[in-house]
Each structure stands twice: as structure tokens, then as C-alpha cells.
Design a protein around this motif. Structure first.
Motif, PDB file in Angstrom:
ATOM      1  N   THR A  80       0.828  -1.210   0.000  1.00 17.48           N
ATOM      2  CA  THR A  80       0.000   0.000   0.000  1.00 17.48           C
ATOM      3  C   THR A  80       0.854   1.248   0.000  1.00 17.48           C
ATOM      4  O   THR A  80       1.822   1.359   0.764  1.00 17.48           O
ATOM      5  N   TYR A  81       0.476   2.202  -0.850  1.00 13.45           N
ATOM      6  CA  TYR A  81       1.070   3.536  -0.871  1.00 13.45           C
ATOM      7  C   TYR A  81      -0.084   4.527  -0.751  1.00 13.45           C
ATOM      8  O   TYR A  81      -1.157   4.294  -1.296  1.00 13.45           O
ATOM      9  N   SER A  82       0.121   5.620  -0.053  1.00 13.92           N
ATOM     10  CA  SER A  82      -0.970   6.591   0.060  1.00 13.92           C
ATOM     11  C   SER A  82      -0.453   8.021   0.063  1.00 13.92           C
ATOM     12  O   SER A  82       0.656   8.296   0.522  1.00 13.92           O
ATOM     13  N   SER A  83      -1.295   8.900  -0.450  1.00 14.46           N
ATOM     14  CA  SER A  83      -0.965  10.325  -0.422  1.00 14.46           C
ATOM     15  C   SER A  83      -0.949  10.817   1.021  1.00 14.46           C
ATOM     16  O   SER A  83      -0.244  11.771   1.344  1.00 14.46           O
ATOM     17  N   LYS A  84      -1.672  10.149   1.895  1.00 14.27           N
ATOM     18  CA  LYS A  84      -1.705  10.517   3.312  1.00 14.27           C
ATOM     19  C   LYS A  84      -0.356  10.255   3.978  1.00 14.27           C
ATOM     20  O   LYS A  84       0.111  11.052   4.790  1.00 14.27           O
ATOM     21  N   GLU A  85       0.283   9.134   3.637  1.00 16.07           N
ATOM     22  CA  GLU A  85       1.578   8.784   4.230  1.00 16.07           C
ATOM     23  C   GLU A  85       2.738   9.557   3.615  1.00 16.07           C
ATOM     24  O   GLU A  85       3.660   9.959   4.312  1.00 16.07           O
ATOM     25  N   ILE A  86       2.711   9.735   2.308  1.00 15.63           N
ATOM     26  CA  ILE A  86       3.830  10.394   1.637  1.00 15.63           C
ATOM     27  C   ILE A  86       3.838  11.895   1.932  1.00 15.63           C
ATOM     28  O   ILE A  86       4.890  12.496   2.094  1.00 15.63           O
ATOM     29  N   LYS A  87       2.665  12.490   2.024  1.00 16.18           N
ATOM     30  CA  LYS A  87       2.492  13.872   2.497  1.00 16.18           C
ATOM     31  C   LYS A  87       3.232  14.936   1.684  1.00 16.18           C
ATOM     32  O   LYS A  87       3.708  15.920   2.237  1.00 16.18           O
ATOM     33  N   THR A  88       3.342  14.733   0.375  1.00 16.33           N
ATOM     34  CA  THR A  88       3.892  15.803  -0.458  1.00 16.33           C
ATOM     35  C   THR A  88       2.828  16.211  -1.468  1.00 16.33           C
ATOM     36  O   THR A  88       1.951  15.406  -1.825  1.00 16.33           O
ATOM     37  N   LYS A  89       2.915  17.444  -1.906  1.00 14.08           N
ATOM     38  CA  LYS A  89       1.974  17.943  -2.903  1.00 14.08           C
ATOM     39  C   LYS A  89       2.088  17.131  -4.190  1.00 14.08           C
ATOM     40  O   LYS A  89       1.086  16.787  -4.808  1.00 14.08           O
ATOM     41  N   GLU A  90       3.312  16.782  -4.586  1.00 15.53           N
ATOM     42  CA  GLU A  90       3.518  16.006  -5.814  1.00 15.53           C
ATOM     43  C   GLU A  90       2.872  14.626  -5.710  1.00 15.53           C
ATOM     44  O   GLU A  90       2.242  14.156  -6.665  1.00 15.53           O
ATOM     45  N   ALA A  91       2.998  13.969  -4.574  1.00 14.61           N
ATOM     46  CA  ALA A  91       2.387  12.651  -4.397  1.00 14.61           C
ATOM     47  C   ALA A  91       0.872  12.756  -4.516  1.00 14.61           C
ATOM     48  O   ALA A  91       0.240  11.964  -5.226  1.00 14.61           O
ATOM     49  N   TYR A  92       0.280  13.728  -3.845  1.00 18.76           N
ATOM     50  CA  TYR A  92      -1.167  13.896  -3.895  1.00 18.76           C
ATOM     51  C   TYR A  92      -1.628  14.146  -5.325  1.00 18.76           C
ATOM     52  O   TYR A  92      -2.557  13.504  -5.818  1.00 18.76           O
ATOM     53  N   GLU A  93      -0.967  15.080  -6.004  1.00 17.58           N
ATOM     54  CA  GLU A  93      -1.366  15.424  -7.367  1.00 17.58           C
ATOM     55  C   GLU A  93      -1.154  14.254  -8.326  1.00 17.58           C
ATOM     56  O   GLU A  93      -1.984  14.007  -9.207  1.00 17.58           O
ATOM     57  N   SER A  94      -0.068  13.514  -8.167  1.00 14.69           N
ATOM     58  CA  SER A  94       0.206  12.374  -9.039  1.00 14.69           C
ATOM     59  C   SER A  94      -0.806  11.254  -8.817  1.00 14.69           C
ATOM     60  O   SER A  94      -1.329  10.682  -9.777  1.00 14.69           O
ATOM     61  N   PHE A  95      -1.088  10.925  -7.561  1.00 12.03           N
ATOM     62  CA  PHE A  95      -2.064   9.883  -7.268  1.00 12.03           C
ATOM     63  C   PHE A  95      -3.449  10.297  -7.779  1.00 12.03           C
ATOM     64  O   PHE A  95      -4.184   9.475  -8.318  1.00 12.03           O
ATOM     65  N   ALA A  96      -3.799  11.568  -7.613  1.00 18.55           N
ATOM     66  CA  ALA A  96      -5.096  12.066  -8.083  1.00 18.55           C
ATOM     67  C   ALA A  96      -5.195  11.968  -9.605  1.00 18.55           C
ATOM     68  O   ALA A  96      -6.228  11.556 -10.145  1.00 18.55           O
ATOM     69  N   GLU A  97      -4.134  12.329 -10.300  1.00 20.78           N
ATOM     70  CA  GLU A  97      -4.151  12.260 -11.765  1.00 20.78           C
ATOM     71  C   GLU A  97      -4.236  10.812 -12.235  1.00 20.78           C
ATOM     72  O   GLU A  97      -4.967  10.491 -13.178  1.00 20.78           O
ATOM     73  N   LEU A  98      -3.505   9.912 -11.592  1.00 19.48           N
ATOM     74  CA  LEU A  98      -3.589   8.503 -11.954  1.00 19.48           C
ATOM     75  C   LEU A  98      -5.016   7.985 -11.742  1.00 19.48           C
ATOM     76  O   LEU A  98      -5.559   7.273 -12.593  1.00 19.48           O
ATOM     77  N   TYR A  99      -5.631   8.366 -10.646  1.00 19.81           N
ATOM     78  CA  TYR A  99      -7.008   7.959 -10.376  1.00 19.81           C
ATOM     79  C   TYR A  99      -7.932   8.422 -11.502  1.00 19.81           C
ATOM     80  O   TYR A  99      -8.765   7.654 -11.986  1.00 19.81           O
ATOM     81  N   GLN A 100      -7.758   9.667 -11.927  1.00 19.92           N
ATOM     82  CA  GLN A 100      -8.583  10.213 -13.014  1.00 19.92           C
ATOM     83  C   GLN A 100      -8.373   9.438 -14.312  1.00 19.92           C
ATOM     84  O   GLN A 100      -9.329   9.154 -15.028  1.00 19.92           O
ATOM     85  N   ILE A 101      -7.134   9.115 -14.629  1.00 16.44           N
ATOM     86  CA  ILE A 101      -6.831   8.374 -15.854  1.00 16.44           C
ATOM     87  C   ILE A 101      -7.471   6.992 -15.813  1.00 16.44           C
ATOM     88  O   ILE A 101      -8.114   6.561 -16.776  1.00 16.44           O
TER      89      ILE A 101
END
Length: 121
Positions: A80-101
Motif C-alpha cells: 500500500t502507498y498513500s498520499s496521506k503517508e507520503i504527504k507531499t503535494k507532488e504525491a497527492y497530485e500524481s495519485f489524483a491524476e492517476l485515479y482520473q486516468i
């Protein structure tokens, strides 16, 4: 942890390599393959965090998608990887974009948009 963000960015840069998108039996998680060999899923929590899971082993995406959410703790191996654990703006934005794709691939939105653009010309 930053290696996963680089890998997600590579997936985003190569969306044509994302396939076999299936919604989970509970409807909260999107399972997919990358290069038809790496099994992943992505989901967004009610709190707005994104979670990305990697599934090693021989279980198919179709079988993974049928496991109810409440049975995951005892149902096989995953990372498991999460934007909550990584806590960087880039991680959040990258995970969000992947979700959208991945979500777009589930519903075939690229074909819809391509058709609309093509017929408007």
C-alpha cells in the motif's frame, strides 16, 4: 517512498499501457494492469486521500476485484502507498491524476472526447 511517485508519474506519462480496468465488487476501488503484467488498484477515501495498491503473485485482476473490502486483511499479499503517508503535494497530485486516468479508462472517456472533438471540426 519517492520512487513510487516517479513510477506513478511514468504511468501517467504512458496511459496507453494502463489496461484491464475493473471496478471492485464494492465499487470503491479501481483495479488495473500496467503493461498487462503489473497488477494495481487505486481508490480515493472519504477524507480525500488516495491509496495505490500493488499486487504481486498470480491472482488475476478479475479475482482481486471480487474480494469484498472487509475481507482484504486476510486475502493475500499487497503493498500500500498513500498520499496521506507520503504527504507531499507532488504525491497527492500524481495519485489524483492517476485515479482520473484509470477512472476515465473504466468509462471509455477518451473515446467519447475524441469523438466529440473530431465531429466538432
Amino acid at each position: 517512498m519517492h520512487k513510487i511517485v516517479a513510477a506513478v508519474n511514468s504511468m501517467i506519462a504512458n496511459p496507453n499501457l494502463i489496461s484491464t480496468v475493473i471496478k471492485s465488487v464494492d465499487g470503491n476501488e479501481l483495479f488495473f494492469t500496467y503493461e498487462d503484467r503489473f497488477k494495481w488498484s487505486v481508490t480515493k477515501s472519504d477524507e480525500g486521500h488516495y491509496y495505490l495498491y500493488y499486487y504481486p503473485g498470480n491472482v488475476s485482476i478479475q479475482d482481486l476485484a471480487t474480494i469484498p473490502e472487509h475481507k482484504w486483511t486476510s486475502s493475500g499479499d499487497f503493498i500500500t502507498y498513500s498520499s496521506k503517508e507520503i504527504k507531499t503535494k507532488e504525491a497527492y497530485e500524481s495519485f489524483a491524476e492517476l485515479y482520473q486516468i484509470v477512472q476515465g479508462k473504466l468509462y471509455g472517456i477518451d473515446d467519447v472526447l475524441d469523438y466529440i472533438i473530431k465531429t466538432a471540426a
